[in-house]
Design an enzyme around this catalytic site. Structure first.
Site, short mmCIF file in Angstrom:
data_model
loop_
_atom_site.label_atom_id
_atom_site.label_comp_id
_atom_site.label_asym_id
_atom_site.label_seq_id
_atom_site.Cartn_x
_atom_site.Cartn_y
_atom_site.Cartn_z
CG HIS A 239 -1.91 1.04 1.33
ND1 HIS A 239 -1.62 2.33 1.71
CD2 HIS A 239 -3.24 1.01 1.08
CE1 HIS A 239 -2.74 3.04 1.68
NE2 HIS A 239 -3.73 2.27 1.30
CB CYS A 277 -4.24 3.26 -2.22
SG CYS A 277 -5.38 4.31 -1.28
CG HIS A 304 -7.19 0.55 -1.07
ND1 HIS A 304 -6.48 0.90 0.04
CD2 HIS A 304 -7.49 -0.76 -0.93
CE1 HIS A 304 -6.33 -0.16 0.82
NE2 HIS A 304 -6.93 -1.17 0.25
CG ASP A 360 -9.52 2.96 0.87
OD1 ASP A 360 -9.87 2.57 1.99
OD2 ASP A 360 -8.41 3.49 0.64
CG HIS A 361 -11.05 5.98 3.43
ND1 HIS A 361 -10.10 6.93 3.65
CD2 HIS A 361 -10.57 4.85 3.99
CE1 HIS A 361 -9.08 6.39 4.29
NE2 HIS A 361 -9.33 5.13 4.51
CE1 TYR A 377 -11.87 1.14 5.33
CE2 TYR A 377 -10.93 2.58 7.00
CZ TYR A 377 -10.79 1.82 5.86
OH TYR A 377 -9.58 1.74 5.23
C1 DNO Z 1 -6.66 3.46 5.60
C2 DNO Z 1 -6.07 2.28 4.95
C3 DNO Z 1 -4.68 1.98 5.43
C4 DNO Z 1 -4.24 0.66 4.88
C5 DNO Z 1 -2.86 0.25 5.24
C6 DNO Z 1 -2.46 -0.94 4.40
O1 DNO Z 1 -7.83 3.54 5.69
O2 DNO Z 1 -6.17 2.31 3.58
O3 DNO Z 1 -4.67 1.92 6.82
O4 DNO Z 1 -5.08 -0.34 5.34
O5 DNO Z 1 -1.98 1.27 5.08
O6 DNO Z 1 -1.30 -1.49 4.89
#
Ligand code: DNO
Length: 406
Positions: A239, A277, A304, A360-361, A377
């Site tokens: 990531h 991401c 992501h 993601d988020h 989340y």
């Molecule tokens: C935040 C996430 C990060 C992710 C880590 C992966 O919401 O995208 O915390 O899980 O960095 O290692």
């Protein structure tokens, strides 16, 4: 594209039933209760799999654990200090156990001390919902005036140092406290309420570690674990840094396309891959996400999909988390590049031709505003994101789009 969803386990305010109703196909989770550096045992992994497999009324969910996020890399490994060799040995055992239990995609990061960080976890949007935000001047106010890190002013441009001074002067004690808590939220030990002195101690450990040294430690780690993952048929995926630039004087080494090109070259095995991401990388205007997907797609094992709105034209500055199809990343173009990559994989007979992604988020909207989910989340904000992304995906896969149907 495989529609996945991050779940924090039974204590998550979003349930297995919620995931199913959102149309999720696979689950992303981690054994958050296992201390970093220790082994993820088969029995703990099996317990989590069982929790995922059942709905509230006991009927089968049909969902399974598809991505481990994160199998965390210890600070000792990053610093090559203390128990780092034992932690690498444990990491390999955890990989073996995950493979034995059928979890094949393993996400991790190599950010020192901090994982992701924001200055606001619930920033009010014009529509009355909230989102997470990173305000560069507030962050500088924390670094220079609250943490009082020696030399902190030198790491910000002059106008940000000035703005930080004004912000700090205008802050009441409650805001200072909240800002501190928000910033350290992504720190290891944050759950135990890390003190400012604790943060200072962590930072001091990196006094002698610059970006080159951290990168060497990273590649040493990859040389150890990527071949093991390869033999086990796993896909590891790093990531990026979030935000993708150095903070608190710490080096950050996974922020740009060339950082990822370096990772691929360091250990040239398919098991050594990328978590693309869009939200993290998109906070820098010089990261071209659709282009990165086109050029590095072969090694992208996990996506992501989220979006950020950069608030100025500066390379490193404030941003907030936008709606999934809004913000500065052209999400449709990025997803089109994903579909093309999946088509290439299908044509070459690769098994992994449906790349897992998660919305993601999400912004906090509607009932999210009362639900108190893990910051970033919420159920409904992410459901909205997933639904929008699913719409784009369906359209891009339709024969009228002429991109192919992975
Ligand atoms: C935040 C996430 C990060 C992710 C880590 C992966 O919401 O995208 O915390 O899980 O960095 O290692």
């Amino acid at each position: 594209m495989r529609q996945t969803w991050r779940w924090f386990g039974p204590k998550d305010t979003v349930s297995v039933d919620d995931m199913l109703q959102a149309g999720v196909e696979g689950v992303v989770t981690a054994l958050h209760h296992v201390k970093t550096g220790e082994v993820w045992s088969v029995s703990e992994i099996e317990t989590r799999k069982m929790e995922i497999s059942r709905m509230a009324d006991g009927s089968p969910s049909g969902l399974s654990w598809e991505v481990a996020e994160s199998l965390p890399v210890s600070e000792d490994i990053k610093k090559q200090k203390g128990d780092w060799r034992a932690h690498i040995a444990n990491y390999k055992i955890s990989l073996e156990n995950l493979a034995a239990c059928g979890v094949k995609v393993i996400c991790y990061n190599f950010m020192p001390v901090l994982d992701w960080t924001r200055t606001d976890l619930a920033w009010r949007l014009p529509h009355g919902g909230t989102c997470m935000r990173f305000d560069f001047a507030d962050f500088a106010a924390f670094d220079i005036h609250i943490l009082e890190r020696p030399g902190a002013s030198a790491s910000f441009p002059g106008h940000i140092v000035q703005a930080a001074q004004a912000r700090y002067t205008g802050m009441n004690d409650a805001r200072k406290q909240q800002l501190t808590e928000n910033v350290v939220f992504g720190l290891p030990g944050a759950a135990e309420h890390m003190t400012l002195d604790g943060v200072r101690q962590h930072l001091a450990e990196y006094d002698h570690i610059d970006a080159d040294m951290l990168r060497r430690h990273f590649y040493d780690f990859l040389e150890e674990v990527a071949p093991v993952a390869q033999t086990l048929g796993l896909r590891m995926c790093c990531h990026p840094d979030d935000p993708p630039y150095p903070l608190l004087g710490l080096p950050r080494i996974m922020s740009t396309e060339s950082d990822y090109a370096g990772l691929i070259k360091a250990v040239d095995l398919p098991s050594n891959g990328i978590t693309l991401c869009a939200g993290s990388l998109g906070a820098r205007a010089d990261n071209d996400l659709p282009g990165m997907m086109a050029r590095l797609g072969d090694r992208v094992h996990f996506l992501h999909l989220r979006n950020v709105r950069r608030e100025t034209a500066q390379l490193f500055d404030s941003f907030h988390e936008a709606e999934h199809l809004d913000g500065d990343t052209d999400m449709v173009a990025l997803m089109a590049a994903v579909v093309l990559e999946e088509t290439r994989r299908q044509e070459s007979g690769r098994e992994d031709c449906s790349i897992p992604f998660r919305p993601d988020h999400g912004q906090d909207i509607l009932d999210d505003l009362q639900r108190q989910a893990q910051p970033g989340y919420p159920a409904i904000g992410r459901l909205r994101g997933l639904a929008e992304l699913r719409g784009v995906m369906t359209a891009l896969r339709h024969p009228v789009a002429g991109l192919g149907q992975a």
